[in-house]
Write a protein that holds these residues in place. Sequence first.
Motif, PDB file in Angstrom:
ATOM      1  N   GLN A   1       0.734  -1.397   0.026  1.00  0.00           N
ATOM      2  CA  GLN A   1       0.057  -0.069   0.080  1.00  0.00           C
ATOM      3  C   GLN A   1       0.882   1.343  -0.016  1.00  0.00           C
ATOM      4  O   GLN A   1       0.571   2.364  -0.228  1.00  0.00           O
ATOM      5  N   THR A   2       2.127   0.900   0.682  1.00  0.00           N
ATOM      6  CA  THR A   2       2.961   2.221   0.763  1.00  0.00           C
ATOM      7  C   THR A   2       3.998   2.254  -0.513  1.00  0.00           C
ATOM      8  O   THR A   2       4.889   2.932  -0.423  1.00  0.00           O
ATOM      9  N   HIS A   3       3.926   1.299  -1.194  1.00  0.00           N
ATOM     10  CA  HIS A   3       4.872   1.158  -2.328  1.00  0.00           C
ATOM     11  C   HIS A   3       6.392   0.962  -2.005  1.00  0.00           C
ATOM     12  O   HIS A   3       7.346   1.452  -2.490  1.00  0.00           O
TER      13      HIS A   3
ATOM     14  N   GLN B   1       7.488   1.748   0.896  1.00  0.00           N
ATOM     15  CA  GLN B   1       8.386   2.764   1.847  1.00  0.00           C
ATOM     16  C   GLN B   1       8.144   2.381   3.315  1.00  0.00           C
ATOM     17  O   GLN B   1       9.110   2.785   4.184  1.00  0.00           O
TER      18      GLN B   1
ATOM     19  N   THR C   1       1.991  10.918   2.055  1.00  0.00           N
ATOM     20  CA  THR C   1       3.053  10.503   1.437  1.00  0.00           C
ATOM     21  C   THR C   1       3.166   9.245   1.544  1.00  0.00           C
ATOM     22  O   THR C   1       4.000   8.590   0.837  1.00  0.00           O
ATOM     23  N   LEU C   2       2.575   8.388   2.487  1.00  0.00           N
ATOM     24  CA  LEU C   2       2.635   7.046   2.579  1.00  0.00           C
ATOM     25  C   LEU C   2       1.951   6.558   1.328  1.00  0.00           C
ATOM     26  O   LEU C   2       2.544   5.371   0.900  1.00  0.00           O
ATOM     27  N   ARG C   3       0.896   7.042   0.873  1.00  0.00           N
ATOM     28  CA  ARG C   3       0.199   6.357  -0.655  1.00  0.00           C
ATOM     29  C   ARG C   3       0.850   6.726  -1.515  1.00  0.00           C
ATOM     30  O   ARG C   3       0.968   6.123  -2.538  1.00  0.00           O
TER      31      ARG C   3
ATOM     32  N   PHE D   1       7.238   9.712   1.912  1.00  0.00           N
ATOM     33  CA  PHE D   1       7.213   9.485   3.510  1.00  0.00           C
ATOM     34  C   PHE D   1       8.599   9.462   4.129  1.00  0.00           C
ATOM     35  O   PHE D   1       8.495   9.992   5.490  1.00  0.00           O
TER      36      PHE D   1
END
Length: 410
Positions: free
Chosen positions: A52-54, A56, A272-274, A278
């Motif tokens: 979900q956060t690619h 990160q 930024t998480l998405r 981040f």
Amino acid sequence: MSARAVAPISIAEALGGHRNSLGLIRLVLACLVIFDHAFPLGGFGGDPGLTQTHGQASLGSLAVAGFFAISGYLIAKSGLATDVVQFLWRRCLRIFPAYWVVLLLTAFVAGPALWIGSGHDLSGYFGLAPQNPFHYIHANWGLSIGTWGIYDQLRDSTPYGLATGRSVFNGSIWTLIYEWQCYLLIAAAVAFGLMQKAKLVFPLSALFLLVVQIVRITNPDGPGAIAPFLADQYRVSLTLTFLLGATLAVYSRRVIYSNGLGLFSGLVLVLTLRYGGFLTIGTVAGTYFVFYVAARLPRQLHWVGSKNDYSYGVYIYGFLVEQIIASLGWYKLGYLPYAMICLVITLGCAWLSWHGVEKQAMALKDRGPGRGWPVWYAYARLRFVGTRARRRVRAHGTSADHGVPLRRRP
């Protein structure tokens, strides 16, 4: 409406000393680490948060980041209120006793139980092989992890062992050395008077690490080429988060607390998480958001962790408990039952750790070195001056203070 009613308040006022939910947040973060580790330790794949956060952040890495942000704030506050001797003494009491106990329990309780359970004779457990329990203690006692396992235990009996081909008892404790190094940074700041006289060093240091983080994203080998100690990505990212928390601490009476800023920081964190960012701007926003939430949660929750802090115990026992439970085959019940069983048992271990070890150790915080440098300096000076005075008396027969001849007995 009066000016008094609309005047902004500071982070320090919003958190109100101990009237906040930082204890609750730390406990929740520690529990999230257990749920994160349950994926690989139970053989359920990777944390979906990474997707979900690619890539990160995982649920566990987010929790650790929150830990370091809160730790930076609280430890810097401790540095503001103590001298360097008191500071180091209290930090040692907080981190080492419970850590050493979990190492001993791993090597001399969990290890032998698993050894016997697998059909081996106990006498062979204490052999001279390089990976024996004594080596486990010796290699790990100083927080820097020298070995993860004892012999080949848990390697062939757990999903994680089968996946990695290694014996691993406690994979969570690797962050403690970074925590300790951050403590030493604060200790140096206390020793050189930077906490009060040069507060600017904290935001400047955080800014420097933020730049290093940006360089790392664009050129992973760049920071290490500049300075070898910057080659460790965790030293950079975790220390950055810690220093952001410390910066809020030293400027807590000047940093504004507001709902608008808090909600905006939360939105930036999520975005930024998405979508990316981040590790840079998201970390800054996330740090502020943690303290916003701590001050914003209902006061009925402030009691959690205020007197009994189980978060450290949950963190240092969680991975160990999950591995042992996995070795019993209980992961076959499914992800959620496995994670919940591990959580309940870990909370029990944390309760015992706090009341049996951590709380007892912290009771010594004002004793010995905890009395502070001025007390021990005065004591040493008194002993030194007293010794010199007695020598003068014996050598000259005079009062050391006034040079008055001593009355001699007839």
